[in-house]
Design a protein around this motif. Structure first.
Motif, PDB file in Angstrom:
ATOM      1  N   ALA A 131       0.821  -1.148  -0.006  1.00 21.82           N
ATOM      2  CA  ALA A 131      -0.004  -0.172  -0.108  1.00 21.82           C
ATOM      3  C   ALA A 131       0.825   1.265   0.193  1.00 21.82           C
ATOM      4  CB  ALA A 131      -0.960   0.081   1.291  1.00 21.82           C
ATOM      5  N   VAL A 132       0.291   2.337  -0.257  1.00 20.98           N
ATOM      6  CA  VAL A 132       1.011   3.765  -0.262  1.00 20.98           C
ATOM      7  C   VAL A 132       0.232   4.774   0.961  1.00 20.98           C
ATOM      8  CG1 VAL A 132       1.141   6.009  -1.374  1.00 20.98           C
ATOM      9  CG2 VAL A 132       1.366   3.635  -2.515  1.00 20.98           C
ATOM     10  N   ARG A 133       1.377   5.382   1.730  1.00 26.74           N
ATOM     11  CA  ARG A 133       0.743   6.340   2.474  1.00 26.74           C
ATOM     12  C   ARG A 133       1.339   7.646   2.163  1.00 26.74           C
ATOM     13  NH1 ARG A 133       1.505   4.696   7.973  1.00 26.74           N
ATOM     14  NH2 ARG A 133       3.831   4.926   7.595  1.00 26.74           N
ATOM     15  N   CYS A 134       0.492   8.744   2.176  1.00 27.39           N
ATOM     16  CA  CYS A 134       1.046  10.157   1.858  1.00 27.39           C
ATOM     17  C   CYS A 134       1.014  10.679   3.148  1.00 27.39           C
ATOM     18  CB  CYS A 134       0.298  10.647   0.594  1.00 27.39           C
ATOM     19  SG  CYS A 134       0.536   9.857  -0.927  1.00 27.39           S
ATOM     20  N   GLN A 135       2.294  11.344   3.234  1.00 30.04           N
ATOM     21  CA  GLN A 135       2.598  11.669   4.772  1.00 30.04           C
ATOM     22  C   GLN A 135       3.357  13.106   4.571  1.00 30.04           C
ATOM     23  OE1 GLN A 135       3.818   8.163   6.451  1.00 30.04           O
ATOM     24  NE2 GLN A 135       5.943   8.975   6.229  1.00 30.04           N
ATOM     25  N   LYS A 136       3.480  13.898   5.788  1.00 29.62           N
ATOM     26  CA  LYS A 136       4.346  14.895   5.772  1.00 29.62           C
ATOM     27  C   LYS A 136       5.724  14.663   5.898  1.00 29.62           C
ATOM     28  CE  LYS A 136       1.125  18.430   7.794  1.00 29.62           C
ATOM     29  NZ  LYS A 136       1.109  19.165   8.973  1.00 29.62           N
ATOM     30  N   ALA A 137       6.571  15.295   5.058  1.00 34.18           N
ATOM     31  CA  ALA A 137       7.809  14.867   5.289  1.00 34.18           C
ATOM     32  C   ALA A 137       8.664  15.134   6.743  1.00 34.18           C
ATOM     33  CB  ALA A 137       8.825  15.411   4.214  1.00 34.18           C
ATOM     34  N   ALA A 138       9.311  14.286   7.018  1.00 34.78           N
ATOM     35  CA  ALA A 138       9.967  14.606   8.345  1.00 34.78           C
ATOM     36  C   ALA A 138      10.926  15.709   8.187  1.00 34.78           C
ATOM     37  CB  ALA A 138      11.090  13.475   8.967  1.00 34.78           C
ATOM     38  N   THR A 139      10.880  16.873   9.550  1.00 26.37           N
ATOM     39  CA  THR A 139      11.674  17.865   9.312  1.00 26.37           C
ATOM     40  C   THR A 139      13.338  17.837   9.126  1.00 26.37           C
ATOM     41  OG1 THR A 139       9.956  19.003  10.760  1.00 26.37           O
ATOM     42  CG2 THR A 139      12.235  20.006  10.591  1.00 26.37           C
ATOM     43  N   PRO A 140      13.964  18.364   8.159  1.00 30.09           N
ATOM     44  CA  PRO A 140      15.244  18.025   8.082  1.00 30.09           C
ATOM     45  C   PRO A 140      16.087  18.373   9.612  1.00 30.09           C
ATOM     46  CG  PRO A 140      14.537  19.591   6.447  1.00 30.09           C
ATOM     47  CD  PRO A 140      13.327  19.281   7.149  1.00 30.09           C
ATOM     48  N   MET A 141      16.984  17.657   9.821  1.00 30.89           N
ATOM     49  CA  MET A 141      17.688  17.892  10.905  1.00 30.89           C
ATOM     50  C   MET A 141      18.868  18.904  10.557  1.00 30.89           C
ATOM     51  SD  MET A 141      20.084  15.660  13.248  1.00 30.89           S
ATOM     52  CE  MET A 141      19.090  14.529  13.645  1.00 30.89           C
ATOM     53  N   ILE A 142      19.209  20.192  11.325  1.00 33.77           N
ATOM     54  CA  ILE A 142      20.256  21.161  10.699  1.00 33.77           C
ATOM     55  C   ILE A 142      21.344  20.781  11.734  1.00 33.77           C
ATOM     56  CG2 ILE A 142      20.899  23.369  11.073  1.00 33.77           C
ATOM     57  CD1 ILE A 142      17.856  24.183  10.137  1.00 33.77           C
ATOM     58  N   VAL A 143      22.281  20.539  11.307  1.00 34.94           N
ATOM     59  CA  VAL A 143      23.765  20.237  11.783  1.00 34.94           C
ATOM     60  C   VAL A 143      24.616  21.178  11.747  1.00 34.94           C
ATOM     61  CG1 VAL A 143      25.472  18.332  12.093  1.00 34.94           C
ATOM     62  CG2 VAL A 143      23.126  17.701  11.601  1.00 34.94           C
ATOM     63  N   SER A 144      25.343  21.494  12.644  1.00 34.42           N
ATOM     64  CA  SER A 144      26.283  22.666  12.577  1.00 34.42           C
ATOM     65  C   SER A 144      27.435  22.272  13.173  1.00 34.42           C
ATOM     66  CB  SER A 144      25.966  24.124  13.260  1.00 34.42           C
ATOM     67  OG  SER A 144      25.867  23.648  14.624  1.00 34.42           O
ATOM     68  N   ALA A 145      28.538  22.690  12.595  1.00 35.32           N
ATOM     69  CA  ALA A 145      30.022  22.322  13.243  1.00 35.32           C
ATOM     70  C   ALA A 145      30.790  23.394  13.140  1.00 35.32           C
ATOM     71  CB  ALA A 145      30.441  21.376  12.257  1.00 35.32           C
ATOM     72  N   GLU A 146      31.781  23.588  14.094  1.00 33.49           N
ATOM     73  CA  GLU A 146      32.705  24.594  14.197  1.00 33.49           C
ATOM     74  C   GLU A 146      33.813  24.262  13.401  1.00 33.49           C
ATOM     75  OE1 GLU A 146      35.207  27.079  17.601  1.00 33.49           O
ATOM     76  OE2 GLU A 146      32.896  26.511  18.145  1.00 33.49           O
ATOM     77  N   LEU A 147      34.215  24.820  12.507  1.00 27.11           N
ATOM     78  CA  LEU A 147      35.534  24.603  11.658  1.00 27.11           C
ATOM     79  C   LEU A 147      36.649  25.300  12.270  1.00 27.11           C
ATOM     80  CD1 LEU A 147      33.867  24.561   8.090  1.00 27.11           C
ATOM     81  CD2 LEU A 147      34.122  22.417   9.587  1.00 27.11           C
TER      82      LEU A 147
END
Length: 76
Positions: A56-72
């Protein structure tokens, strides 16, 4: 406010059509559930080889993308 994106989950289910689990997620994102539903039959035709009695198919809201930050560190 940004509109939510919709993803299509492909579900493998038992004979009764319950006890479903997500086995794939289509890479295409949609702007509405109606648009996703319109593409459902075509998508299901690509998954005829899955080893589940019901697919079957289920259409659903996409998960909120995770924002990753790093100190360079500066090169040097």
């Amino acid at each position: 406010m940004t509109p939510a994106l919709i993803v299509m989950a492909i579900l493998g289910c038992s004979d009764a059509g319950d006890a479903c689990q997500t086995v794939r997620t289509e890479p295409t994102q949609f702007v509405s559930v109606a648009e996703c539903n319109a593409a459902a039959e075509t998508a299901l035709n690509r998954y005829t080889g899955l080893s589940y009695p019901v697919v079957a198919v289920r259409c659903q809201k996409a998960a909120t993308p995770m924002i990753v930050s790093a100190e360079l560190s500066p090169a040097g």
